[in-house]
Design an enzyme around this catalytic site. Structure first.
Site, PDB file in Angstrom:
ATOM      1  CG  ASN A  69      41.849  45.091  27.090  1.00 53.60           C
ATOM      2  OD1 ASN A  69      40.956  44.834  25.865  1.00 53.60           O
ATOM      3  ND2 ASN A  69      42.232  45.327  27.736  1.00 53.60           N
ATOM      4  N   PRO A  87      40.990  46.108  40.020  1.00 47.47           N
ATOM      5  CG  PRO A  87      38.724  47.440  40.681  1.00 47.47           C
ATOM      6  CD  PRO A  87      40.715  47.813  41.015  1.00 47.47           C
ATOM      7  CB  ILE A  94      34.013  43.849  37.755  1.00 45.99           C
ATOM      8  CG1 ILE A  94      35.455  44.935  37.746  1.00 45.99           C
ATOM      9  CG2 ILE A  94      32.888  44.037  38.458  1.00 45.99           C
ATOM     10  CD1 ILE A  94      35.128  45.847  36.474  1.00 45.99           C
TER      11      ILE A  94
HETATM   12  O1  C5P Z   1      40.855  36.611  36.027  1.00 49.52           O
HETATM   13  P1  C5P Z   1      40.830  36.866  33.976  1.00 49.52           P
HETATM   14  O2  C5P Z   1      41.467  38.307  34.311  1.00 49.52           O
HETATM   15  O3  C5P Z   1      41.308  36.150  33.230  1.00 49.52           O
HETATM   16  O4  C5P Z   1      38.923  36.723  34.119  1.00 49.52           O
HETATM   17  C1  C5P Z   1      38.528  37.128  32.841  1.00 49.52           C
HETATM   18  C2  C5P Z   1      37.083  36.946  34.029  1.00 49.52           C
HETATM   19  O5  C5P Z   1      36.821  38.619  34.293  1.00 49.52           O
HETATM   20  C3  C5P Z   1      36.295  38.108  32.618  1.00 49.52           C
HETATM   21  O6  C5P Z   1      34.806  37.541  32.735  1.00 49.52           O
HETATM   22  C4  C5P Z   1      36.145  39.729  32.621  1.00 49.52           C
HETATM   23  O7  C5P Z   1      35.343  40.392  32.361  1.00 49.52           O
HETATM   24  C5  C5P Z   1      36.540  39.540  34.427  1.00 49.52           C
HETATM   25  N1  C5P Z   1      37.373  40.424  35.031  1.00 49.52           N
HETATM   26  C6  C5P Z   1      36.753  41.315  35.660  1.00 49.52           C
HETATM   27  N2  C5P Z   1      37.750  41.954  36.571  1.00 49.52           N
HETATM   28  C7  C5P Z   1      38.658  41.888  36.716  1.00 49.52           C
HETATM   29  C8  C5P Z   1      39.314  41.230  35.771  1.00 49.52           C
HETATM   30  C9  C5P Z   1      39.038  40.027  34.874  1.00 49.52           C
HETATM   31  O8  C5P Z   1      35.505  41.381  36.112  1.00 49.52           O
HETATM   32  N3  C5P Z   1      39.809  43.104  37.380  1.00 49.52           N
END
Ligand code: C5P
Length: 411
Positions: free
Chosen positions: A207, A302, A304
């Site tokens: 991305n 996953p 995180i």
């Molecule tokens: O649910 P969404 O992806 O929009 O949430 C964004 C937040 O979740 C950010 O802080 C991003 O770093 C974290 N995130 C994560 N692992 C993922 C997807 C998003 O830690 N697989």
């Protein structure tokens, strides 16, 4: 580091003894100067006990003036901080009047002037106060807050004095390393940048994240004295001084490295743009273009952030929400769903957010929010870190033991 702490007459003056302690924790000498109305809200006895110095309040006190005159006091100060700063004291400073000791020092000192306003929200939004704020900012006065939330008068809005920890942290960062930072002794783990999810040996899904915001946050936390570990996807940014970077490629690798790093962390900030899906199969050899169409099956990566927030002993957890629409609504949803302590919401699109040097954000927590208008990512990161430190101490208590155990091998 010498701080003249001016206390003017608002109810938030009851927090002044705590503020003195926080400033002294940063290694500062604090000389208190009270206005006569401040004496209605907090006692000299308490302030003298925590500052370890006699309180000054009267311009015409012959004995005190003989010991250190108001001009000497103005010269002694490395910073003049007024907390709480009432609408009245702001107006007096704007007009250049000096009817009392505190405003006389403001007029006579060349030290940076920092105000932490505190007043009823209608008084704060009054055009007179707002015009005074604008004049003061134009003259280079630093205005901290006010915060938004419930007020002593029973109403809700912008006008609360920032918490003593946040004020002390802001003064510390202003003092440019002369004071110890608000995050000293804390371990902060930050994810940053994009992830790369391989399709075959030469192709991947990724991305537009540049990692700039995550690295700026890391630098700001290091400036505040934290031990900082960045779990970083592939980026093209120099490693900030005092920051450890662990390089990873995929969401799975970032997940694993983060879980190991947060085991003894106090604060976790998820600034990475982690892939939500990865190819179910990674081809062993380069995929050939034999067909008119092809499809790639994707499986979830996953989450995180949600995993860390759900740990039995979770660090103070901060997420990011990059959205193209309904930014704060979606962010508040994520704050609740992922059970975060805070979330930083920002708009992304072709013209803002990714890869830009500037950013604006709204930071939300369960009973409050703060908006930061567009500024450089460096300045925004400093403000976010100050707010994170403030909320961390507000939620966990300022006496929270650091989770990081420093093992000395000197003996
Ligand atoms: O649910 P969404 O992806 O929009 O949430 C964004 C937040 O979740 C950010 O802080 C991003 O770093 C974290 N995130 C994560 N692992 C993922 C997807 C998003 O830690 N697989």
């Amino acid at each position: 580091m010498n701080i003249v702490l001016g206390i003017s007459g608002g109810i938030a003056a009851y927090k002044a003894p705590d503020l003195v302690r926080r400033l002294r924790e940063h290694g500062a000498e604090v000389q208190i100067v009270m206005t006569s109305s401040a004496e209605e809200f907090v006692t000299e006895t308490a302030l003298q006990a925590v500052s370890g110095r006699p309180i000054r309040s009267n311009l015409w006190d012959k004995d005190a003036e003989a010991a250190m005159s108001h001009i000497e006091l103005a010269r002694w100060a490395d910073v003049v901080l007024i907390a709480p700063a009432t609408a009245e004291v702001m107006a007096r400073i704007v007009s250049g009047g000096a009817p009392d000791l505190l405003t006389t020092i403001c007029l006579a000192s060349e030290a940076p002037l920092v105000l932490a306003p505190a007043m009823n929200h209608v008084m704060w939004s009054n055009p007179a106060t707002q015009s005074n704020r604008a004049v003061l900012e134009e003259r280079g006065v630093h205005i901290l807050g006010p915060g938004i939330g419930s007020q002593a008068c029973g109403e809700t809005g912008a006008g609360r004095m920032l918490e003593p920890n946040a004020i002390a942290a802001a003064v510390a960062s202003l003092a440019g390393g002369k004071l110890e930072g608000a995050m000293k002794g804390r371990k902060v783990v930050i994810t940053a940048g994009p992830t790369r999810e391989p399709i075959d040996p030469v192709r991947y899904i990724t991305n537009r994240s540049s990692g700039k915001m995550g690295y700026a946050i890391a630098q700001a936390a290091a400036v505040q004295g934290a031990e900082v570990v960045v779990i970083s996807g592939p980026v093209n940014i120099a490693v900030p001084a005092g920051v450890e970077v662990q390089a990873v490629q995929t969401a799975e690798e970032m997940h694993e490295a983060t879980l190991a790093a947060v085991a003894d962390a106090d604060i976790f900030i998820a600034a990475a743009a982690v892939a939500d899906y990865r190819p179910a199969q990674v081809a062993g050899q380069k995929i050939k273009k034999n067909n008119e169409q092809m499809s790639i099956e994707l499986v979830r990566c996953p989450d995180i952030l949600a995993t860390v927030a759900a740990l039995d002993v979770a660090p103070f957890t901060v997420g990011f929400a990059a959205e193209t629409e309904k930014v704060t609504d979606y962010a508040r949803g994520k704050l609740e769903k992922k059970r975060l302590d805070m979330i930083v919401a920002n708009r992304v699109g072709s013209d803002c957010g990714f890869d830009s040097d500037d950013n604006a954000a709204t930071v939300l927590w369960n009973d409050g929010e703060k908006r930061f208008p567009t500024t450089s990512k460096t300045d925004l990161a400093r403000d976010i870190i100050e707010l994170v430190a403030q909320r961390f101490y507000a939620v966990r208590g300022s006496d929270t033991e650091p989770r990081l155990t420093v093992i000395s091998n000197s003996d």
